[in-house]
Scaffold this active site. Sequence first.
Site, PDB file in Angstrom:
ATOM      1  N   HIS A  48      16.844  28.198   8.024  1.00 52.21           N
ATOM      2  CA  HIS A  48      16.175  29.414   7.532  1.00 52.21           C
ATOM      3  C   HIS A  48      16.242  30.564   8.550  1.00 52.21           C
ATOM      4  O   HIS A  48      16.421  31.716   8.169  1.00 52.21           O
ATOM      5  CB  HIS A  48      14.736  29.079   7.148  1.00 52.21           C
TER       6      HIS A  48
ATOM      7  N   LYS B  92      10.087  44.786  -0.987  1.00 54.22           N
ATOM      8  CA  LYS B  92       8.906  44.460  -1.797  1.00 54.22           C
ATOM      9  C   LYS B  92       7.679  44.904  -1.030  1.00 54.22           C
ATOM     10  O   LYS B  92       7.544  44.607   0.145  1.00 54.22           O
ATOM     11  CB  LYS B  92       8.808  42.951  -2.026  1.00 54.22           C
TER      12      LYS B  92
ATOM     13  N   ALA C 199      11.864  30.488  -7.355  1.00 57.54           N
ATOM     14  CA  ALA C 199      12.796  31.496  -7.944  1.00 57.54           C
ATOM     15  C   ALA C 199      12.116  32.831  -8.221  1.00 57.54           C
ATOM     16  O   ALA C 199      12.713  33.711  -8.859  1.00 57.54           O
ATOM     17  CB  ALA C 199      13.492  30.973  -9.199  1.00 57.54           C
TER      18      ALA C 199
ATOM     19  N   ASP D 100       0.817  -1.218   0.000  1.00 56.98           N
ATOM     20  CA  ASP D 100       0.000   0.000   0.000  1.00 56.98           C
ATOM     21  C   ASP D 100       0.851   1.269   0.000  1.00 56.98           C
ATOM     22  O   ASP D 100       0.316   2.378   0.054  1.00 56.98           O
ATOM     23  CB  ASP D 100      -0.939   0.000   1.222  1.00 56.98           C
ATOM     24  N   GLY D 101       2.160   1.122  -0.005  1.00 54.37           N
ATOM     25  CA  GLY D 101       3.031   2.300  -0.057  1.00 54.37           C
ATOM     26  C   GLY D 101       3.677   2.621   1.275  1.00 54.37           C
ATOM     27  O   GLY D 101       4.571   3.476   1.347  1.00 54.37           O
TER      28      GLY D 101
ATOM     29  N   ASP E 243      20.588  34.505  -1.125  1.00 55.70           N
ATOM     30  CA  ASP E 243      19.431  34.053  -0.351  1.00 55.70           C
ATOM     31  C   ASP E 243      19.761  32.683   0.243  1.00 55.70           C
ATOM     32  O   ASP E 243      20.746  32.056  -0.160  1.00 55.70           O
ATOM     33  CB  ASP E 243      18.191  33.970  -1.258  1.00 55.70           C
TER      34      ASP E 243
HETATM   35  C1  R5P Z   1      12.112  33.421   2.256  1.00 54.01           C
HETATM   36  O1  R5P Z   1      12.032  33.883   3.380  1.00 54.01           O
HETATM   37  C2  R5P Z   1      13.322  32.691   1.766  1.00 54.01           C
HETATM   38  O2  R5P Z   1      14.495  33.231   2.302  1.00 54.01           O
HETATM   39  C3  R5P Z   1      13.379  32.697   0.251  1.00 54.01           C
HETATM   40  O3  R5P Z   1      13.502  34.042  -0.199  1.00 54.01           O
HETATM   41  C4  R5P Z   1      12.145  32.100  -0.361  1.00 54.01           C
HETATM   42  O4  R5P Z   1      11.865  30.861   0.226  1.00 54.01           O
HETATM   43  C5  R5P Z   1      12.316  31.932  -1.848  1.00 54.01           C
HETATM   44  O5  R5P Z   1      11.135  31.445  -2.387  1.00 54.01           O
HETATM   45  P1  R5P Z   1      10.828  31.566  -3.926  1.00 54.01           P
HETATM   46  O6  R5P Z   1      12.051  31.094  -4.664  1.00 54.01           O
HETATM   47  O7  R5P Z   1       9.631  30.669  -4.143  1.00 54.01           O
HETATM   48  O8  R5P Z   1      10.510  32.998  -4.227  1.00 54.01           O
END
Ligand code: R5P
Length: 300
Positions: free
Chosen positions: A114, A182, A214, A22-23, A208
Amino acid sequence: MVGICEELGIEVTKHSVSRFADGEIFVQIDESVRGDDVFIVQSTNPPAENILELLLLADAARRASAARITAVIPYFGYARQDRKDKPRVPISAKLMAKLMESAGFDRILTVDLHADQIQGFFDIPVDNLYATPIFKKYLLSEFPMGLNPEEWIIVSPDVGGIKRARTIAEKLWNLPIALIDKRRPKPNVAEVVRVIGDVKGKNVLLIDDIIDTATTISNAAYALREEGANRIIIMATHGLFSGNAIEKLENCPCERVVVTNTVNHNFDLPGKFVVLDISQLLAEAIRRIHRGGSVSQLFL
Ligand code: R5P
């Protein structure tokens, strides 16, 4: 994982991961780990099976009397969900931490978490490595004299990344920093992307931690070019590349996209992409954890 073992001069412990009809996932460690210092390597990006395999292997190792179990998580998925900023949403990063502790992990080794404060979700030690030395080595291979602060600038693609950009800038020849702001003036009104800092005629390292769709980083590259930036090199530790991320990065005005292999892909990346190997850094951290040495020295 093979790269880490090669660096350490050891074999991957024999184990099997298979499925019921079943996985459902079934894991087994196929040799004794009694009294051993066990390191289980798995990034926790989707599919969710990655997390489950990590947890199941920890449970198996604990029940097989391992002396100590460390989760080596090159990319810690779910880290972006680290707060309750809307009604009725989980704090998924905290839940992941609880699951890992319950499964039997004694410590965590990860790369470019993060947010540093996610370490506080754990009641076990967390070593959070930074990929900056790997990026610096790469930059030195391309620019043997280093980057001149008169010509180069580090840019964070959003306000949230400014602390990261500042820390990295200190380690990369004290380059100056700028950031992208932004804003959506009103709901359903197009986002305004503004560059804070002077990038005209400058070469940019656009930095980043994660590239997912992206969108963030490619929009930043367009804004920088509009403001007169010259060369643009994108650098991110974790290249998730969801949806049409590769296409966006191919088309955006950057000359190179540099990521590490914290996330593995089963597709080829175009020539503009460079993937740096993280295994040496992880292997050295594992060696130090095993011997009780200092891991923080790897941050220098
Ligand atoms: C956001 O807080 C992270 O540091 C990245 O900027 C984000 O996860 C990038 O996401 P995406 O490539 O979908 O814009």
